[in-house]
Design a protein around this motif. Structure first.
Motif, PDB file in Angstrom:
ATOM      1  N   PRO A 200       0.821  -1.223   0.000  1.00 52.16           N
ATOM      2  CA  PRO A 200       0.000   0.000   0.000  1.00 52.16           C
ATOM      3  C   PRO A 200       0.854   1.273   0.000  1.00 52.16           C
ATOM      4  O   PRO A 200       2.007   1.256   0.437  1.00 52.16           O
ATOM      5  N   PRO A 201       0.268   2.396  -0.483  1.00 51.68           N
ATOM      6  CA  PRO A 201       0.967   3.680  -0.356  1.00 51.68           C
ATOM      7  C   PRO A 201       1.019   4.079   1.121  1.00 51.68           C
ATOM      8  O   PRO A 201       0.161   3.633   1.895  1.00 51.68           O
ATOM      9  N   PRO A 202       1.971   4.882   1.571  1.00 48.29           N
ATOM     10  CA  PRO A 202       2.988   5.557   0.758  1.00 48.29           C
ATOM     11  C   PRO A 202       4.212   4.709   0.441  1.00 48.29           C
ATOM     12  O   PRO A 202       5.182   5.212  -0.116  1.00 48.29           O
ATOM     13  N   TYR A 203       4.179   3.400   0.777  1.00 44.20           N
ATOM     14  CA  TYR A 203       5.356   2.553   0.556  1.00 44.20           C
ATOM     15  C   TYR A 203       5.463   2.052  -0.883  1.00 44.20           C
ATOM     16  O   TYR A 203       6.555   1.748  -1.356  1.00 44.20           O
ATOM     17  N   SER A 204       4.328   1.908  -1.566  1.00 45.35           N
ATOM     18  CA  SER A 204       4.342   1.312  -2.910  1.00 45.35           C
ATOM     19  C   SER A 204       5.189   2.152  -3.865  1.00 45.35           C
ATOM     20  O   SER A 204       5.112   3.380  -3.889  1.00 45.35           O
ATOM     21  N   HIS A 205       6.018   1.454  -4.651  1.00 43.52           N
ATOM     22  CA  HIS A 205       6.930   2.159  -5.547  1.00 43.52           C
ATOM     23  C   HIS A 205       7.389   1.243  -6.677  1.00 43.52           C
ATOM     24  O   HIS A 205       7.224   0.022  -6.623  1.00 43.52           O
ATOM     25  N   ILE A 206       7.964   1.855  -7.678  1.00 46.54           N
ATOM     26  CA  ILE A 206       8.629   1.128  -8.761  1.00 46.54           C
ATOM     27  C   ILE A 206       9.998   1.756  -8.954  1.00 46.54           C
ATOM     28  O   ILE A 206      10.214   2.929  -8.623  1.00 46.54           O
ATOM     29  N   PHE A 207      10.945   0.952  -9.421  1.00 43.18           N
ATOM     30  CA  PHE A 207      12.205   1.560  -9.832  1.00 43.18           C
ATOM     31  C   PHE A 207      12.783   0.824 -11.024  1.00 43.18           C
ATOM     32  O   PHE A 207      12.478  -0.353 -11.260  1.00 43.18           O
ATOM     33  N   LYS A 208      13.597   1.550 -11.785  1.00 41.33           N
ATOM     34  CA  LYS A 208      14.343   0.943 -12.878  1.00 41.33           C
ATOM     35  C   LYS A 208      15.802   1.361 -12.737  1.00 41.33           C
ATOM     36  O   LYS A 208      16.105   2.548 -12.594  1.00 41.33           O
ATOM     37  N   LEU A 209      16.675   0.350 -12.737  1.00 42.79           N
ATOM     38  CA  LEU A 209      18.124   0.571 -12.684  1.00 42.79           C
ATOM     39  C   LEU A 209      18.708   0.123 -14.013  1.00 42.79           C
ATOM     40  O   LEU A 209      18.597  -1.049 -14.389  1.00 42.79           O
ATOM     41  N   LYS A 210      19.300   1.044 -14.746  1.00 41.19           N
ATOM     42  CA  LYS A 210      19.961   0.704 -16.008  1.00 41.19           C
ATOM     43  C   LYS A 210      21.466   0.804 -15.793  1.00 41.19           C
ATOM     44  O   LYS A 210      21.962   1.871 -15.410  1.00 41.19           O
ATOM     45  N   ILE A 211      22.168  -0.290 -16.027  1.00 39.74           N
ATOM     46  CA  ILE A 211      23.599  -0.333 -15.725  1.00 39.74           C
ATOM     47  C   ILE A 211      24.365  -0.817 -16.943  1.00 39.74           C
ATOM     48  O   ILE A 211      24.174  -1.946 -17.417  1.00 39.74           O
ATOM     49  N   GLY A 212      25.226   0.049 -17.470  1.00 38.72           N
ATOM     50  CA  GLY A 212      26.081  -0.301 -18.607  1.00 38.72           C
ATOM     51  C   GLY A 212      27.496  -0.551 -18.120  1.00 38.72           C
ATOM     52  O   GLY A 212      28.046   0.231 -17.346  1.00 38.72           O
ATOM     53  N   PHE A 213      28.079  -1.675 -18.565  1.00 45.49           N
ATOM     54  CA  PHE A 213      29.422  -2.038 -18.109  1.00 45.49           C
ATOM     55  C   PHE A 213      30.471  -1.348 -18.973  1.00 45.49           C
ATOM     56  O   PHE A 213      30.709  -1.738 -20.112  1.00 45.49           O
ATOM     57  N   GLY A 214      31.100  -0.310 -18.408  1.00 45.99           N
ATOM     58  CA  GLY A 214      32.130   0.436 -19.116  1.00 45.99           C
ATOM     59  C   GLY A 214      33.513  -0.063 -18.756  1.00 45.99           C
ATOM     60  O   GLY A 214      33.682  -1.030 -18.001  1.00 45.99           O
ATOM     61  N   LYS A 215      34.522   0.625 -19.279  1.00 47.00           N
ATOM     62  CA  LYS A 215      35.906   0.193 -19.055  1.00 47.00           C
ATOM     63  C   LYS A 215      36.351   0.482 -17.623  1.00 47.00           C
ATOM     64  O   LYS A 215      36.940  -0.367 -16.957  1.00 47.00           O
ATOM     65  N   ASN A 216      36.069   1.674 -17.138  1.00 49.00           N
ATOM     66  CA  ASN A 216      36.572   2.085 -15.821  1.00 49.00           C
ATOM     67  C   ASN A 216      35.476   2.343 -14.791  1.00 49.00           C
ATOM     68  O   ASN A 216      35.770   2.590 -13.627  1.00 49.00           O
ATOM     69  N   PHE A 217      34.225   2.312 -15.234  1.00 46.12           N
ATOM     70  CA  PHE A 217      33.113   2.587 -14.317  1.00 46.12           C
ATOM     71  C   PHE A 217      31.838   1.997 -14.917  1.00 46.12           C
ATOM     72  O   PHE A 217      31.848   1.502 -16.052  1.00 46.12           O
ATOM     73  N   LEU A 218      30.746   2.043 -14.171  1.00 47.75           N
ATOM     74  CA  LEU A 218      29.450   1.590 -14.680  1.00 47.75           C
ATOM     75  C   LEU A 218      28.566   2.807 -14.932  1.00 47.75           C
ATOM     76  O   LEU A 218      28.304   3.595 -14.020  1.00 47.75           O
ATOM     77  N   ASP A 219      28.131   2.947 -16.155  1.00 47.65           N
ATOM     78  CA  ASP A 219      27.246   4.046 -16.542  1.00 47.65           C
ATOM     79  C   ASP A 219      25.840   3.682 -16.056  1.00 47.65           C
ATOM     80  O   ASP A 219      25.264   2.691 -16.503  1.00 47.65           O
ATOM     81  N   THR A 220      25.312   4.462 -15.130  1.00 47.06           N
ATOM     82  CA  THR A 220      24.128   4.032 -14.384  1.00 47.06           C
ATOM     83  C   THR A 220      23.018   5.084 -14.394  1.00 47.06           C
ATOM     84  O   THR A 220      23.283   6.276 -14.271  1.00 47.06           O
ATOM     85  N   GLN A 221      21.786   4.587 -14.535  1.00 53.02           N
ATOM     86  CA  GLN A 221      20.616   5.464 -14.422  1.00 53.02           C
ATOM     87  C   GLN A 221      19.623   4.821 -13.465  1.00 53.02           C
ATOM     88  O   GLN A 221      19.349   3.624 -13.546  1.00 53.02           O
ATOM     89  N   LEU A 222      19.114   5.611 -12.537  1.00 52.98           N
ATOM     90  CA  LEU A 222      18.090   5.149 -11.591  1.00 52.98           C
ATOM     91  C   LEU A 222      16.874   6.055 -11.693  1.00 52.98           C
ATOM     92  O   LEU A 222      16.995   7.284 -11.653  1.00 52.98           O
TER      93      LEU A 222
END
Length: 252
Positions: free
Chosen positions: A21-43
């Motif tokens: 139930p709200p206010p706890y209900s939520h969705i998320f999307k984590l996009k993680i690209g594997f780069g050479k020196n770091f991970l390109d990330t979107q949340l």
């Protein structure tokens, strides 16, 4: 279908809290690209169905009116190994998620091949996702690293143990009486999971460091709890209090 782990270039983790139930209900999307020196990330984390409840209901549960969170940037490469290891050991379901919600995954390889699937080990993916989100909160300074103190006072000896949990670099810094000590990430993370299981009696907690004999814990909020009198197992079938004591004794 399972892509070859060594060929993975991207993982997207999508989570829906389902019937929560709200206010706890939520969705998320984590996009993680594997780069050479770091991970390109979107949340993108969005709380849902809040129009169904009042502002007071939201605030009374400890939330604010603006809890959605968005991030685009880099997280350290140290996150690549646990993500790929979990992908490798996961088994997959062909069924759709039900009303309970959960995690679904998209994986992409260097050939551009894309696989969308639902992991059977839902809890593992939820825990790793939460750790990853915590890392993002640290990197953006939305939250400081978690710090926990534990005090053992015996007749002749005093042991004061400090733990600072740095999700951003997947490292736990431990000190015993001010001296740095090695702390294994997975073992100490398990200890942390025990810490948040019991019930803490804030009515008898103190803000000053205890001077009497015993075991005491301060969970990062400035209040010291007596492990003997102020911390109680919620579940009779699992003795979390003893697990906490054993875990800290092991760190000495």
């Amino acid at each position: 279908m399972h892509l070859r782990t060594e060929d993975l270039t991207r993982i997207e983790i999508e989570y829906d809290s389902g019937v929560m139930p709200p206010p706890y209900s939520h969705i998320f999307k984590l996009k993680i690209g594997f780069g050479k020196n770091f991970l390109d990330t979107q949340l993108d984390l969005v709380y849902t169905d809040r129009e169904e409840i009042s502002e007071d209901d939201i605030l009374n549960e400890g939330f604010t009116m603006d809890d959605d969170y968005h991030f685009q940037g880099e997280i350290p490469k140290v996150w690549e190994k646990p993500l790929k290891e979990l992908y490798t050991k996961s088994k997959w379901s062909n069924k759709k998620l039900d009303d309970e919600g959960g995690v679904k995954l998209l994986a992409k390889d260097s050939q551009g091949q894309i696989v969308r699937t639902i992991p059977l080990n839902q809890e593992d993916w939820q825990f790793l996702s939460q750790d990853c989100i915590q890392a993002i909160y640290e990197i953006t300074q939305k939250e400081a690293p978690l710090t926990i103190h534990y005090l053992i006072r015996e007749k002749e000896t005093v042991h004061e143990i400090g733990l600072t949990v740095k999700f951003s670099i997947r490292k736990i810094e431990a000190t015993v009486n001010g001296k740095a000590k090695e702390a294994d990430w997975d073992i100490t993370k398990e200890l942390l999971s025990f810490i948040f299981l019991p019930d803490y009696d804030y009515g008898i907690a103190t803000e000053s460091k205890p001077t009497q004999k015993g075991h005491f814990i301060e969970c990062g909020d400035g209040y010291w709890h007596d492990m003997q009198k102020g911390v109680f197992n919620i579940d009779d079938s699992f003795d979390a209090v003893s697990k906490i004591k054993q875990g800290f004794i092991r760190l000495i």
